[in-house]
Write a protein that holds these residues in place. Structure first.
Motif, short mmCIF file in Angstrom:
data_model
loop_
_atom_site.label_atom_id
_atom_site.label_comp_id
_atom_site.label_asym_id
_atom_site.label_seq_id
_atom_site.Cartn_x
_atom_site.Cartn_y
_atom_site.Cartn_z
N VAL A 50 57.14 -14.14 3.46
CA VAL A 50 55.81 -13.71 3.85
C VAL A 50 54.77 -14.29 2.90
CG1 VAL A 50 54.30 -11.73 4.27
CG2 VAL A 50 56.75 -11.56 4.77
N PRO A 51 53.75 -15.00 3.40
CA PRO A 51 52.71 -15.52 2.51
C PRO A 51 51.83 -14.38 2.00
CG PRO A 51 52.13 -15.94 4.79
CD PRO A 51 53.52 -15.37 4.81
N PHE A 52 51.13 -14.60 0.88
CA PHE A 52 50.31 -13.55 0.27
C PHE A 52 49.27 -14.17 -0.63
CE2 PHE A 52 54.10 -14.31 -2.28
CZ PHE A 52 53.55 -14.63 -3.51
N VAL A 53 48.29 -13.36 -1.03
CA VAL A 53 47.32 -13.75 -2.05
C VAL A 53 47.26 -12.61 -3.07
CG1 VAL A 53 44.86 -14.06 -2.53
CG2 VAL A 53 45.90 -15.24 -0.59
N VAL A 54 47.31 -12.97 -4.35
CA VAL A 54 47.20 -11.99 -5.43
C VAL A 54 45.84 -12.17 -6.10
CG1 VAL A 54 48.18 -11.11 -7.58
CG2 VAL A 54 49.69 -12.06 -5.83
N LEU A 55 45.08 -11.09 -6.18
CA LEU A 55 43.76 -11.11 -6.82
C LEU A 55 43.85 -10.39 -8.16
CD1 LEU A 55 41.53 -10.15 -3.76
CD2 LEU A 55 42.13 -12.44 -4.56
N GLU A 56 43.33 -11.00 -9.21
CA GLU A 56 43.40 -10.43 -10.56
C GLU A 56 42.06 -10.58 -11.26
OE1 GLU A 56 43.84 -8.84 -13.97
OE2 GLU A 56 45.48 -8.63 -12.54
N ARG A 57 41.52 -9.48 -11.77
CA ARG A 57 40.19 -9.52 -12.40
C ARG A 57 40.21 -10.23 -13.75
NH1 ARG A 57 39.29 -3.17 -14.21
NH2 ARG A 57 41.22 -2.96 -15.39
N ALA A 58 41.33 -10.22 -14.47
CA ALA A 58 41.44 -10.89 -15.77
C ALA A 58 41.80 -12.36 -15.57
CB ALA A 58 42.47 -10.19 -16.64
N GLU A 59 41.95 -13.07 -16.70
CA GLU A 59 42.28 -14.49 -16.61
C GLU A 59 43.77 -14.76 -16.83
OE1 GLU A 59 41.41 -13.79 -20.94
OE2 GLU A 59 40.73 -13.05 -19.01
N CYS A 60 44.59 -13.69 -16.78
CA CYS A 60 46.01 -13.84 -17.03
C CYS A 60 46.78 -12.76 -16.27
CB CYS A 60 46.31 -13.74 -18.53
SG CYS A 60 45.84 -12.14 -19.22
N ILE A 61 48.08 -12.96 -16.14
CA ILE A 61 48.91 -11.91 -15.56
C ILE A 61 49.12 -10.81 -16.60
CG2 ILE A 61 50.12 -13.51 -14.01
CD1 ILE A 61 52.54 -13.29 -15.95
N ALA A 62 49.42 -9.61 -16.13
CA ALA A 62 49.75 -8.48 -17.00
C ALA A 62 48.74 -8.32 -18.14
CB ALA A 62 51.16 -8.65 -17.57
N SER A 63 47.46 -8.23 -17.78
CA SER A 63 46.42 -8.17 -18.81
C SER A 63 46.53 -6.92 -19.67
CB SER A 63 45.03 -8.24 -18.16
OG SER A 63 44.83 -7.13 -17.30
N LEU A 64 47.03 -5.83 -19.12
CA LEU A 64 47.23 -4.62 -19.93
C LEU A 64 48.17 -4.91 -21.09
CD1 LEU A 64 46.97 -1.54 -20.42
CD2 LEU A 64 48.91 -1.23 -18.87
N TRP A 65 49.28 -5.60 -20.80
CA TRP A 65 50.26 -5.93 -21.83
C TRP A 65 49.73 -7.00 -22.78
CZ3 TRP A 65 54.95 -3.71 -22.89
CH2 TRP A 65 55.38 -2.74 -21.97
N GLN A 66 49.02 -7.96 -22.26
CA GLN A 66 48.57 -9.08 -23.10
C GLN A 66 47.36 -8.73 -23.96
OE1 GLN A 66 49.32 -13.02 -22.26
NE2 GLN A 66 49.66 -12.78 -20.06
N LYS A 67 46.49 -7.87 -23.46
CA LYS A 67 45.20 -7.66 -24.13
C LYS A 67 44.98 -6.25 -24.66
CE LYS A 67 42.79 -11.20 -21.45
NZ LYS A 67 42.41 -12.02 -22.62
N ARG A 68 45.72 -5.26 -24.13
CA ARG A 68 45.39 -3.87 -24.47
C ARG A 68 46.59 -3.11 -25.04
NH1 ARG A 68 42.78 -1.16 -19.41
NH2 ARG A 68 44.11 -2.55 -18.21
N THR A 69 47.43 -3.80 -25.76
CA THR A 69 48.57 -3.13 -26.40
C THR A 69 48.63 -3.52 -27.87
OG1 THR A 69 49.98 -4.94 -25.61
CG2 THR A 69 50.00 -2.90 -24.34
N TYR A 70 49.22 -2.66 -28.68
CA TYR A 70 49.31 -2.89 -30.12
C TYR A 70 50.48 -3.82 -30.44
CZ TYR A 70 51.87 1.40 -28.96
OH TYR A 70 52.65 2.34 -28.34
N ASP A 71 50.40 -4.45 -31.60
CA ASP A 71 51.33 -5.52 -31.96
C ASP A 71 52.79 -5.06 -32.04
OD1 ASP A 71 49.13 -7.14 -32.12
OD2 ASP A 71 48.96 -7.05 -34.30
#
Length: 423
Positions: free
Chosen positions: A45-66
């Motif tokens: 099935v074809p699809f389109v994914v829309l993401e407000r950030a500039e990367c996948i999994a922005s919560l994990w990449q930008k909003r988590t501690y080291d």
């Protein structure tokens, strides 16, 4: 395509670039959105994914501690169709999990449209289609799009926006105040008095990290909390609970977990961590409140390196007054007050989603609404719940898709000159 033609009668259709999506639109490119896309890919099935950030999994990449690691063993956190690499540890690090998600997207050829923030989504009764309006940003350029689709998958999840408490005097405090999503490391807090507001897994872990960096954290425990050992007899507590649930009723498993926790951790109430009257699993299933899995914070609390304090009455300049009348001089505040769904801010729908941004139907029935609307990642059961949702959604859409493609052979697509039919 007759449904699509009906849309051109609307005046505002001509004010933005329109894109016809020959399949579902998935809002969100976190683990939930990626899992759904991968399962749809397997269904053809074809699809389109829309993401407000500039990367996948922005919560994990930008909003988590080291220092973050997965709290559950990797077999309970993998997404459909692709296990974690064998060489990954049982509890992968933040960086390893992001690596896994990036390889997942590559394997299933998931290419989200980044920097595309959904402004609204509504079902058009006249055409029987969803209209998803977005603003796409590229540098200083802003472009409005409207996606027209038959199916809409809400994959923005439980943690889309930070939850900010309204505490008296916080604006007059004068020191640094940050949400846990902006916290990276305790290194810059060395020698400082830090108030951590919240005693969930994030609050406990940030307090531990602050203590390890020679800061002096005080953790606000406003209500009761279940603290469980991360492992029991060398086995993950979650894994052990899952195994017991196959043979024993929930209330009995809760009793056993609390007995084992008392034997391993002692009486947590003596350190200011009073347990709720409801068992940890029952509380998780009914209220969505996750028990804390201890990774070392309790020992720091015992030693006094982490101070447990009651609820906050008010902030004043440079200090906080607690509900018991005690006043503490503090340098910084970290708000480990959690996150919330942002669905009500953009989805124009009230039958399926409630005002708190979660599906009204309880698990496991909260994945499918009416008129081609779906939700993934709102089960309060972590990544395993999201994977289960994604599989169901893809199978449901895939069944219709396959039936219709068998009946209808390739047909000529006619569309309005401003409608880009490329998906």
């Amino acid at each position: 395509m007759e449904n699509l033609f009906r849309l051109v009668d609307h005046e505002d259709f001509l004010s933005r670039r329109c894109i016809w999506v020959n399949g579902p639109v998935i809002v969100g490119a976190g683990p939930s959105g990626l899992a759904t896309a991968a399962c749809l890919r397997e269904q053809g099935v074809p699809f389109v994914v829309l993401e407000r950030a500039e990367c996948i999994a922005s919560l994990w990449q930008k909003r988590t501690y080291d220092r973050l690691k997965l709290h559950l063993p990797k077999q309970f956190c993998q997404l459909p169709k692709l296990p974690f690499p064998d060489h990954f540890p049982e509890y992968p690090t933040k960086r390893q999990f992001i690596q896994y998600l990036e390889s997942y997207a590559k394997k299933f050829e998931i290419k989200p449209r980044f920097n595309e923030c959904v402004q609204s989504a509504r079902y058009d009764e006249t055409s029987g289609l969803w209209r998803v309006r977005t603003i796409s940003t590229s540098g200083s350029t802003r472009t409005e799009f409207e996606y027209i689709c038959r199916w809409l998958v809400v994959a923005t999840g439980e943690n889309a926006e930070r939850a900010m408490p309204d505490i008296e005097g916080l604006a007059e405090f004068g020191g640094e105040v940050i949400h846990a999503c902006d916290y990276k490391s305790g290194e810059k807090y060395q020698g400082k008095q830090v108030l951590v507001v919240g005693c969930g897994n994030s609050g406990m872990e940030l307090s531990l990290d602050l203590s390890n960096h020679n800061a002096a954290p005080s953790m606000v425990v406003r209500s009761s909390v279940h603290v469980l050992p991360k492992e029991i007899f060398g086995k993950s507590t979650f894994e052990l609970a899952t195994l017991m649930m196959k043979w024993l009723p929930l209330w009995f498993v809760d009793k056993l977990l609390l007995i084992l926790a008392w034997l391993i951790l002692g009486n947590t109430a003596s350190y200011g961590l009073k347990r709720p009257s409801m068992g940890p699993l029952e509380l998780k299933n009914t209220m969505g409140k996750t028990p804390v899995l201890d990774i070392g914070a309790l020992e720091k609390i015992r030693s006094g390196d982490i101070k447990v304090v009651p609820g906050i009455k008010r902030f004043t300049c440079g200090q906080v007054e607690l509900v018991n009348g005690e006043k503490l001089a503090i340098d910084s505040v970290v708000l480990a007050t959690g996150y919330r769904s942002n669905v009500p801010s953009w989805l124009q729908e009230s039958e399926f989603f409630s005002k708190n941004g979660f599906p009204k139907a309880p698990f496991p029935h909260g994945w499918k609404g009416n008129s081609g609307l779906y939700a993934v990642g709102f089960t309060r059961r972590g990544l395993s719940g999201a994977s289960s949702d994604a599989t169901r959604i893809a199978q449901d859409i895939g069944k219709v898709w396959k039936e219709e493609t068998k009946q209808q052979k390739k047909r000529t697509t006619a569309c309005h000159r401003r409608c880009i039919s490329q998906f």
